[in-house]
Design a protein around this motif. Sequence first.
Motif, PDB file in Angstrom:
ATOM      1  N   ALA A  92       0.838  -1.210   0.000  1.00 26.42           N
ATOM      2  CA  ALA A  92       0.000   0.000   0.000  1.00 26.42           C
ATOM      3  C   ALA A  92       0.866   1.250   0.000  1.00 26.42           C
ATOM      4  O   ALA A  92       0.609   2.200  -0.744  1.00 26.42           O
ATOM      5  N   GLU A  93       1.905   1.254   0.820  1.00 26.33           N
ATOM      6  CA  GLU A  93       2.798   2.423   0.891  1.00 26.33           C
ATOM      7  C   GLU A  93       3.562   2.622  -0.413  1.00 26.33           C
ATOM      8  O   GLU A  93       3.759   3.757  -0.846  1.00 26.33           O
ATOM      9  N   SER A  94       3.983   1.530  -1.056  1.00 25.35           N
ATOM     10  CA  SER A  94       4.698   1.680  -2.326  1.00 25.35           C
ATOM     11  C   SER A  94       3.767   2.155  -3.442  1.00 25.35           C
ATOM     12  O   SER A  94       4.222   2.716  -4.430  1.00 25.35           O
ATOM     13  N   ALA A  95       2.436   1.959  -3.251  1.00 21.42           N
ATOM     14  CA  ALA A  95       1.462   2.441  -4.237  1.00 21.42           C
ATOM     15  C   ALA A  95       0.955   3.841  -3.896  1.00 21.42           C
ATOM     16  O   ALA A  95       0.068   4.359  -4.562  1.00 21.42           O
ATOM     17  N   GLY A  96       1.513   4.442  -2.836  1.00 26.43           N
ATOM     18  CA  GLY A  96       1.099   5.791  -2.443  1.00 26.43           C
ATOM     19  C   GLY A  96      -0.051   5.818  -1.449  1.00 26.43           C
ATOM     20  O   GLY A  96      -0.628   6.872  -1.189  1.00 26.43           O
ATOM     21  N   GLY A  97      -0.396   4.687  -0.871  1.00 26.85           N
ATOM     22  CA  GLY A  97      -1.486   4.618   0.097  1.00 26.85           C
ATOM     23  C   GLY A  97      -0.974   4.412   1.508  1.00 26.85           C
ATOM     24  O   GLY A  97       0.170   4.726   1.829  1.00 26.85           O
ATOM     25  N   TYR A  98      -1.828   3.856   2.369  1.00 26.98           N
ATOM     26  CA  TYR A  98      -1.455   3.615   3.763  1.00 26.98           C
ATOM     27  C   TYR A  98      -2.363   2.542   4.355  1.00 26.98           C
ATOM     28  O   TYR A  98      -3.407   2.208   3.805  1.00 26.98           O
ATOM     29  N   VAL A  99      -1.936   2.023   5.492  1.00 26.73           N
ATOM     30  CA  VAL A  99      -2.764   1.120   6.293  1.00 26.73           C
ATOM     31  C   VAL A  99      -2.939   1.780   7.645  1.00 26.73           C
ATOM     32  O   VAL A  99      -1.962   2.068   8.331  1.00 26.73           O
ATOM     33  N   ASP A 100      -4.184   2.051   8.002  1.00 30.83           N
ATOM     34  CA  ASP A 100      -4.506   2.694   9.266  1.00 30.83           C
ATOM     35  C   ASP A 100      -5.032   1.637  10.225  1.00 30.83           C
ATOM     36  O   ASP A 100      -6.065   1.028   9.972  1.00 30.83           O
ATOM     37  N   GLU A 101      -4.305   1.382  11.319  1.00 32.68           N
ATOM     38  CA  GLU A 101      -4.748   0.429  12.334  1.00 32.68           C
ATOM     39  C   GLU A 101      -5.296   1.211  13.517  1.00 32.68           C
ATOM     40  O   GLU A 101      -4.614   2.073  14.067  1.00 32.68           O
ATOM     41  N   PHE A 102      -6.528   0.915  13.913  1.00 28.91           N
ATOM     42  CA  PHE A 102      -7.132   1.599  15.053  1.00 28.91           C
ATOM     43  C   PHE A 102      -7.468   0.573  16.132  1.00 28.91           C
ATOM     44  O   PHE A 102      -7.711  -0.593  15.843  1.00 28.91           O
ATOM     45  N   PRO A 103      -7.479   0.999  17.396  1.00 28.85           N
ATOM     46  CA  PRO A 103      -7.692   0.050  18.496  1.00 28.85           C
ATOM     47  C   PRO A 103      -9.128  -0.467  18.556  1.00 28.85           C
ATOM     48  O   PRO A 103     -10.074   0.271  18.304  1.00 28.85           O
TER      49      PRO A 103
END
Length: 195
Positions: free
Chosen positions: A87-98
């Motif tokens: 995801a980061e290499s594609a310009g995105g992100y992973v958001d982990e929430f509690p």
Amino acid sequence: MGRAIKGKRPVNKSRHQQKTQAQLAELFRRETAHRKTLHGQLANQVIAIGIHIHTEKLSYQSFQKMYGKSVSVRAPRTFLSIVTRKAESAGGYVDEFPTRTTALSQVCICGRRRKKRLSERVHACTCGVIAQRDLFSAFLARHVKDNVLQVTEAYESWSGAEPLLQTAWRQAINQPASGRQMLSSFGVPESERVV
């Protein structure tokens, strides 16, 4: 040689034992490589859908306590790290929430909160919302911002999302599965299963 001392292993290994350990190591290596390939393929499918991913922050240690070695075989943490990297290499992100602050499996879009047993696979609220529990939690995850579920925002977008979730649920019901466990964990009644 004298008698074996409890807790001590013999230092010298027979040729047969060395051969067996080498075969076992090769099997573990193959299993790891195969798992990495499968994780990579699944991660590519996830990234093809979207590069901004919201997910609950899970305790993999508690998974290990509950499910034992099957967790190391499936390696969910490794999968998430692959998805994050892609995801980061594609310009995105992973958001982990509690999970403690959001409790997506317990909350409804009307604001009610009811604790459910793990065996309860269908979310059914008195306000009329009925959906498969995991699909509904995924829908709610879309509306988590700064570790807080935006209930009003989820309520407003529910009318557009409900038909999609119901269609996904029906497709899972009608899809032939290799076993009954997948269907029961998805909340499919025995009478509606196609196996």
